[in-house]
Design an enzyme around this catalytic site. Structure first.
Site, short mmCIF file in Angstrom:
data_model
loop_
_atom_site.label_atom_id
_atom_site.label_comp_id
_atom_site.label_asym_id
_atom_site.label_seq_id
_atom_site.Cartn_x
_atom_site.Cartn_y
_atom_site.Cartn_z
N SER A 246 0.90 -1.16 -0.14
CA SER A 246 0.10 -0.10 -0.12
C SER A 246 0.69 1.25 -0.02
O SER A 246 2.05 1.15 0.25
CB SER A 246 -0.79 0.09 1.27
OG SER A 246 -0.03 0.27 2.24
N LYS A 247 0.15 2.42 -0.36
CA LYS A 247 0.91 3.71 -0.53
C LYS A 247 1.47 3.84 1.05
O LYS A 247 2.52 4.46 1.22
CB LYS A 247 -0.26 4.66 -0.91
CG LYS A 247 0.51 5.78 -0.94
CD LYS A 247 -0.22 6.94 -1.56
CE LYS A 247 0.35 8.27 -1.80
NZ LYS A 247 -0.59 9.46 -2.26
#
Ligand code: GLU
Length: 493
Positions: A246-247
């Site tokens: 994920s970011k």
């Protein structure tokens, strides 16, 4: 046979994530394989979080990857009327009901369930209100949401998943979920189904993270009297610590743009993404577009989570090494003309593009790319590690500088000597230049390696690379002579 119609429906709330790119790719493959259609639908229903920048980034990313679509982009917000109508239809047919429970009431019940260590599910307070009771509450100005009425029955809801087989969930475990907010806006859960029905989607290929939605959406299909599409849920991609990529945890590493900027080859990234959660059943690792379309099948999508092999802080692992290796394999084997196009794009950005590379110097440009590509990892390396071939402002790496140049101060006089010998040659080729270098070494009574390694470092800035005399020819006499004539600045830094 009905036409295969798949869709890629991103929510435009950020950049194109590599997980989303994988979803797009697998849908694209399925469409291509079946001569079907891929529909691009921008799910911008969440107006607050959707941005124009994200829409552009997603479209740009797909185009860069070479994943074309046949219809769209459609925008979910343009179909608000369809969503409202479907909600009304569900209310009229008795598959949904208005719920007047307030946030506070629900919160209280949630807290009570928590205290009793029970899972909270809506308890159906408003499920059986009579039309009169509803009218009364509305007359009193109370607002309501619309909830789906999950059938009250024993047993389990089941649907088939092409990857995972039969998926079941007890009806009892599914709460009456909200499909329209109190402000009258239908929720994603409903919009998504209504759009898929309207777009005549036959296959829904998406991540396992959507499975809890799928159960509820199957109920919506049934209530809307629409045929179920085929579902295929892809595994999640986790890092070595088993976290979803994920970011938040991995930053730009999960965005397609990162790979574009780093100089990855678009199809190499697709090839890698296809293998992240899909298994060809053989050892084959490199697939052309045609091969991948031919080989791809839904039942070979893995059931278990795939691993994105990234070790933070280790430069060799700046991304999954398999991705780097796939990229290198493409770099070494792709058609030179296709490679030249990619390098051109990058050189233009780096301001070192010279239009003669497509004119008089075309042959030279292609030969030089071919000469140096063997050691490179990404397209960007041509402008950095390979810069000396295309520009004079290249950097000399510290390690070879120390080892091959600074250690031998006499090179300051030897290199200009060699330069003059080269300069006076009428026929400057691999053989003659090598002979001249060896002759000078003999005269000076030094190992030829001292001159050869020194030259390599001075002329290319690198420790290793192609054969030295190939390098001389690639650079050409004029540049070689110029660079060897005065090397004193290298000793000054
Ligand atoms: N807009 C949803 C997402 O980006 C799409 C989910 C789906 O494939 O139905 O996650």
């Amino acid at each position: 046979m009905t036409e295969v119609r798949v869709r890629f429906p991103p929510s435009p709330t950020g950049y194109l994530h590599i997980g989303s790119a994988r979803t797009a790719l697998l849908n694209w493959l399925w469409a291509k394989k079946n001569n079907g259609k891929l529909i691009l639908r921008i799910e911008d229903t969440d107006v607050e979080r959707s941005t124009q920048e994200s829409i552009e980034g997603i479209i740009d990313g797909l185009q860069w990857l070479g994943l074309d679509w046949d219809e769209g982009p459609y925008f979910q917000t343009e179909f608000a009327e369809d969503h409202r109508k479907a909600a009304d239809q569900l209310l009229e047919s008795g598959h949904a009901y208005k719920c007047f429970c307030t946030k506070e009431e629900l919160e209280e019940k949630r807290e009570a369930a928590k205290a009793a260590k029970k899972e909270f599910g809506y308890d159906g307070t408003c499920r059986n209100l009579s039309p009169e009771q509803v009218a009364e509450k509305e007359a009193a100005g109370l607002t309501s949401v619309v909830r789906f009425k999950v059938p009250e029955q024993e047993g389990k809801l089941a649907y088939h998943d092409e990857v995972l087989g039969t998926i079941e969930r007890a009806y009892d475990d599914i709460e009456d979920f909200v499909i329209v907010r109190s402000n009258g806006k239908p929720l994603y859960m409903l919009c998504n189904v209504v759009d898929d029905i309207r777009d005549r989607i036959t296959h829904i290929i998406r991540g396992q993270d959507h499975m809890s939605n799928t159960t509820r959406q199957v109920l919506l299909y049934q209530a809307l009297d629409a045929p179920l599409p085929v579902f295929a849920h892809m595994p999640l991609t986790l890092d070595l610590q088993k976290r979803k990529i994920s970011k938040r945890s991995h930053g730009e590493l999960v965005s397609v743009q990162f790979y574009r900027e780093k100089g990855f080859i678009p199809w190499a990234l697709c090839n890698f993404l296809a293998l992240l959660g899909w298994n060809p059943g053989t050892d084959q690792e490199i697939f052309s577009r045609e091969e991948l379309i031919e080989t791809f099948s839904l039942d070979r999508i893995s059931k278990v989570n795939s691993v994105f092999n990234h070790r933070k802080g280790d430069p060799k692992f700046f991304t999954d090494p398999k991705l780097i290796s796939v990229n290198e394999q493409y770099l070494r084997s792709m058609e030179l003309s296709a490679l030249a196009e990619l390098v051109k794009q990058d050189f233009m950005q780096q301001d070192i593009w010279d239009s003669t590379y497509e004119g008089d110097k075309k042959e030279w440009f292609l030969t030089t790319l071919d000469l140096i590509r063997d050691r490179f990892h990404t397209v960007r390396d041509f402008a950095t590690l390979g810069r000396a071939y295309f520009a004079d402002d290249y950097a000399v790496e510290e390690k070879p500088l120390k080892k091959n140049v600074l250690k031998h101060p006499d090179l300051k006089t030897w290199m200009p000597m060699l330069a003059e010998r080269f300069a006076s040659m009428d026929d400057f080729n691999k053989e003659t230049s090598e002979a001249a270098a060896r002759e000078l070494a003999t005269e000076l009574d030094i190992k030829p390696g001292i001159l050869i390694n020194g030259m390599r470092t001075i002329l290319t800035g690198q420790l290793a690379g192609p054969g030295m005399f190939d390098i001389l020819i690639a650079l050409g006499k004029e540049r070689v002579v110029k660079r060897l004539r005065d090397i004193s600045p290298l000793y000054e830094e």
